[in-house]
Design an enzyme around this catalytic site. Structure first.
Site, PDB file in Angstrom:
ATOM      1  N   SER A 135       4.657  24.317 -42.639  1.00  0.00           N
ATOM      2  CA  SER A 135       4.200  25.275 -41.279  1.00  0.00           C
ATOM      3  C   SER A 135       5.318  24.763 -40.378  1.00  0.00           C
ATOM      4  CB  SER A 135       3.146  24.130 -40.435  1.00  0.00           C
ATOM      5  OG  SER A 135       2.700  24.287 -39.155  1.00  0.00           O
ATOM      6  N   TYR A 148      -0.765  15.429 -38.881  1.00  0.00           N
ATOM      7  CA  TYR A 148      -0.294  16.783 -39.127  1.00  0.00           C
ATOM      8  C   TYR A 148       1.138  17.527 -39.294  1.00  0.00           C
ATOM      9  CZ  TYR A 148      -0.853  22.351 -40.205  1.00  0.00           C
ATOM     10  OH  TYR A 148      -0.900  23.500 -40.671  1.00  0.00           O
TER      11      TYR A 148
END
Length: 265
Positions: A135, A148
């Protein structure tokens, strides 16, 4: 000379980028298996593409091994693993309990590690590839996403370690780092933003708001990210390994301290 049919296992393949990639590869003639925690969405995608659905908790080593082996058996081997599963970890460090931390590491880097480890023996035979879906959070840090962010950074480290160790066996390993992409998970985040900011009346205005400083000025579509994943997975990128491909509309190139000067241009 006919091109051999390629075979892919996609984790987190029931929705979003994983599902879009499954559809794209199937359209291109690949045999595709999808795996993840939710049987319903997996079976829907598998039925749509004529593929195989393998429900599994990939954060557990034995379950990941069984899912990979089942995919290889159903498909007659494995040419590509697309490690797309992830999520969890949306809080600050103080707000993150030890249990939440473990869940975040399991969802983001544990699933990638366990499935990659299980797939190596199959990919060694086919001289295949792994695509790790990290990401933009694997390169930068947003507010209140400690688990995350840490997990997605670790996915890039895992990509490089695997590429270094297994390149001599003909296995290529690359990472992709999407930015804002229209997926069910991102839709939920846009809805939360609308609830918090009165000036954002709907989801589209929220997407416009979060991409207002992105050079392309919009979020990616899941199909667009799938195109980039397919490139990394297939023979078109035969000499590419250990690389990180950023698909964020240019967000990562923006010099944040100069945003105040946008009004002058």
């Amino acid at each position: 000379m006919t091109t051999p049919t390629r075979r892919a296992l996609i984790t987190g393949g029931g929705t979003g980028i994983g599902a879009a990639t499954a559809r794209l590869l199937a359209d291109r003639g690949w045999l595709v298996a999808v795996t993840g925690r939710r049987p319903g969405p997996l079976r829907q995608v598998a039925d749509e593409i004529g593929g195989v659905a393998i429900p599994a908790d990939l954060s557990a080593a034995e379950s990941a091994q069984a899912a990979v082996d089942a995919a290889a058996e159903h498909l007659g081997g494995l040419d590509t693993l697309i490690a797309n599963a992830g999520g969890h970890g949306f809080a600050t460090a103080e707000e993150t309990s030890p249990e939440d931390w473990e869940a975040s590491m399991g969802a983001n880097v544990g699933t990638a590690f366990h499935t990659a480890r299980a797939a190596l023996c199959h990919l060694r035979r086919s001289r295949g590839s792994i695509v790790m879906v990290s990401s933009l959070a694997g390169l930068r840090a947003g507010p209140g996403v400690v688990g995350y962010t840490t997990g997605k950074h670790a996915v890039i480290g895992l990509t490089r370690a695997l590429a270094r160790d297994h390149g001599k066996e003909g296995i290529r390993v690359n990472a992709i780092c999407p930015g804002w992409t229209r997926t069910p998970m991102a839709d939920e985040e846009m809805d939360q933003l609308c609830d918090a900011v009165a000036e954002l009346p709907d989801r589209e205005s929220a997407y416009a708001h979060v991409t207002r400083h992105v050079p392309l000025g919009r979020p990616a579509e899941a199909d667009e990210v799938a195109q980039a994943i397919a490139f990394l997975a297939g023979p078109e990128s035969a000499c590419l390994t250990g690389a990180t491909l950023v698909t964020d509309g240019g967000a990562h190139i923006v010099d944040v301290p100069t945003l105040a000067f946008d009004a002058l241009t």
